[in-house]
Design an enzyme around this catalytic site. Structure first.
Site, mmCIF file in Angstrom:
data_model
loop_
_atom_site.group_PDB
_atom_site.id
_atom_site.type_symbol
_atom_site.label_atom_id
_atom_site.label_comp_id
_atom_site.label_asym_id
_atom_site.label_seq_id
_atom_site.Cartn_x
_atom_site.Cartn_y
_atom_site.Cartn_z
ATOM 1 N N TYR A 26 4.410 -16.958 -2.049
ATOM 2 C CA TYR A 26 4.289 -16.922 -0.575
ATOM 3 C C TYR A 26 3.432 -18.046 0.006
ATOM 4 C CZ TYR A 26 -0.052 -14.528 -1.984
ATOM 5 O OH TYR A 26 -1.245 -14.214 -2.567
ATOM 6 N N HIS A 63 -4.583 -13.413 -5.306
ATOM 7 C CA HIS A 63 -5.307 -12.310 -4.669
ATOM 8 C C HIS A 63 -6.001 -11.465 -5.730
ATOM 9 C CE1 HIS A 63 -6.329 -8.901 -2.225
ATOM 10 N NE2 HIS A 63 -5.637 -8.130 -3.036
ATOM 11 N N ARG A 81 -9.116 -18.954 -0.691
ATOM 12 C CA ARG A 81 -8.972 -18.347 -2.020
ATOM 13 C C ARG A 81 -8.123 -19.291 -2.851
ATOM 14 N NH1 ARG A 81 -4.535 -15.451 -3.143
ATOM 15 N NH2 ARG A 81 -4.167 -14.328 -1.201
HETATM 16 C C1 TPP Z 1 -7.509 0.451 3.915
HETATM 17 C C2 TPP Z 1 -6.751 -0.425 2.954
HETATM 18 N N1 TPP Z 1 -5.514 -0.835 3.258
HETATM 19 C C3 TPP Z 1 -4.827 -1.634 2.390
HETATM 20 C C4 TPP Z 1 -5.382 -2.007 1.195
HETATM 21 C C5 TPP Z 1 -4.591 -2.877 0.223
HETATM 22 N N2 TPP Z 1 -5.203 -4.211 0.192
HETATM 23 C C6 TPP Z 1 -6.059 -4.553 -0.793
HETATM 24 S S1 TPP Z 1 -6.670 -6.084 -0.581
HETATM 25 C C7 TPP Z 1 -5.749 -6.350 0.798
HETATM 26 C C8 TPP Z 1 -5.868 -7.653 1.539
HETATM 27 C C9 TPP Z 1 -7.230 -7.881 2.093
HETATM 28 O O1 TPP Z 1 -7.347 -9.150 2.641
HETATM 29 P P1 TPP Z 1 -8.714 -9.687 3.191
HETATM 30 O O2 TPP Z 1 -9.411 -8.647 4.007
HETATM 31 O O3 TPP Z 1 -8.427 -10.970 3.877
HETATM 32 O O4 TPP Z 1 -9.611 -9.910 1.904
HETATM 33 P P2 TPP Z 1 -9.327 -10.900 0.669
HETATM 34 O O5 TPP Z 1 -8.564 -10.115 -0.331
HETATM 35 O O6 TPP Z 1 -8.575 -12.063 1.190
HETATM 36 O O7 TPP Z 1 -10.678 -11.259 0.179
HETATM 37 C C10 TPP Z 1 -4.966 -5.229 1.073
HETATM 38 C C11 TPP Z 1 -4.041 -5.130 2.217
HETATM 39 C C12 TPP Z 1 -6.680 -1.529 0.910
HETATM 40 N N3 TPP Z 1 -7.324 -1.860 -0.222
HETATM 41 N N4 TPP Z 1 -7.349 -0.758 1.813
#
Ligand code: TPP
Ligand code: MG
Length: 373
Positions: free
Chosen positions: A263, A254, A250
């Site tokens: 971070y 985020h 990425r």
């Molecule tokens: C069940 C759940 N827990 C926590 C969140 C908060 N949250 C949103 S995005 C994220 C990180 C996700 O990372 P990843 O799966 O690697 O996807 P990326 O954002 O890197 O594409 C978190 C913890 C959420 N949306 N859903």
């Protein structure tokens, strides 16, 4: 067939060197995918700018993940399903979701505006849940004896959810026609990939469920296309699910609510900028005379105009009503939810004036304790 998860499958190195078998594709086909990658990046940058101007809701940029996104959607036929998260907007566009529908969803509308025939579930925010929905769809396809497949996508962080494991287990047991793709972009907000699992690869999880697994250079469009294409064909033939880990990065934040400088080491970003999928594929097309500098310039201008037109259509729409927060959650709204909806609307009206799209989105000012059922 490809090596399993101990080898990263690649066709085009970041330096533009061809190290694998080139898929048999026309120049026109490859340029159209390159155009989609440009579309994705331009769209993502515009969305961040719109959010900063108060004209769009929170957005998750997709910069750096264009090759994985286009490569996973390109092999799909219209009747195949694509089920992903907020990071898969470009894959959704390639599959046929109208840009306007995505603008509306990020702008806070209930996502009921995807035409059914594009076969995409509304992009998911609740991490990992879509993987189970995808297996359900795949089982329905199998039950109806249809020759379709589902591509189910999540991020590296989502693989720590129980849903991910349950989805793989169910799909493995029932030989569901589903191709799982993990966009491993190194981070789950501020949590680095190595804190998600002690396994060397996310793809290492597949064999424990009896699912063949592969690792692909996710910034290599042709490699992603080829590996997804082969495994979509495999699932279509009834040979069951696979897990593909696409190694990508990425490049941006985020979401528009995040600052990765807090971070993420700058050196890591610089390293991945060298592997940016866009210049890599552009160089390949230019070197092989499939694209000229002038055509590239024109393509960029056309893409920008197309996105601008969609934004204008979006901003001319009436804003979503807060009423929608409650709609479409249940097929039949339970009485307590209906009461809450009515109460909210009573509180908002008549002071609440629907804002015009030509002005920045406005948050209604109210404090209200929802009635607990
Ligand atoms: C069940 C759940 N827990 C926590 C969140 C908060 N949250 C949103 S995005 C994220 C990180 C996700 O990372 P990843 O799966 O690697 O996807 P990326 O954002 O890197 O594409 C978190 C913890 C959420 N949306 N859903
Ligand atoms: Mg991630």
């Amino acid at each position: 067939m490809f090596a399993t998860n101990d080898k990263v499958y690649q066709i085009l190195t970041p330096a533009g060197e061809v190290v694998g078998d080139l898929p048999d594709l026309s120049a026109g086909q490859m340029v159209s995918w390159y155009r989609w990658m440009v579309f994705g990046r331009t769209f993502s940058d515009r969305m961040v700018a719109l959010q900063r101007q108060g004209r769009m809701g929170t957005f998750a940029p997709l910069n750096g993940q264009e090759a994985a996104s286009v490569g996973m959607a390109a092999p799909l036929q219209p009747e195949d399903w694509l089920v992903g998260s907020y990071r898969e907007n470009l894959a959704y566009l390639v599959k046929g979701v109208p840009l306007l529908a995505l603008l509306k969803q990020w702008g806070g509308d209930i996502p009921d505006s995807y035409p059914y025939e594009v076969h995409c579930l509304p992009f998911q925010i609740s991490l990992g849940t879509q993987m189970l929905h995808a297996v359900g769809l795949a089982q329905a396809i199998k039950y109806e004896q249809k020759p379709h497949v589902v591509v189910a996508v999540c991020g590296d962080g989502a693989t720590s959810e129980g849903d991910f494991h349950e989805a793989l287990n169910l799909a493995g047991v029932f030989k569901a026609p589903v191709v799982f793709v993990v966009q491993n972009n190194g981070w789950a907000i501020s949590v680095p990939r190595h804190q998600q699992t002690a396994a060397k690869r996310i793809a290492d999880r597949g064999p424990g469920f009896g699912i063949p697994s592969y690792v692909v250079d996710g910034n290599d469009l042709l490699a992603v296309y080829q590996i997804v294409s082969d495994n979509v064909a495999r699932a279509r033939a009834g040979d069951g699910p696979v897990l593909i880990e696409a190694l990508t990065y990425r490049l941006g934040a985020h979401t528009t609510a995040d600052d990765p400088k807090k971070y993420r080491p700058e050196a890591e970003l610089q390293e991945w900028l060298q592997r940016d999928p866009l210049p890599r594929f552009r160089r390949f097309l230019l070197d092989r005379q499939m694209l000229t500098e002038a055509e590239d310039k024109q393509l960029h201008a056309e893409v920008a105009a197309e996105i601008q037109a969609a934004i204008e259509s979006y901003e001319a729409l009436p804003p979503p009503s807060p009423r929608q927060l409650f709609d479409l959650v249940y097929a039949e709204m339970p009485p307590q939810l209906r009461r809450q909806q009515e109460e909210l609307m009573r509180d908002l009206e008549p002071a609440y004036v629907e804002p015009s799209r030509s002005r920045p989105l406005q948050q209604p000012e109210f404090v209200h304790e929802l009635e607990l059922a």
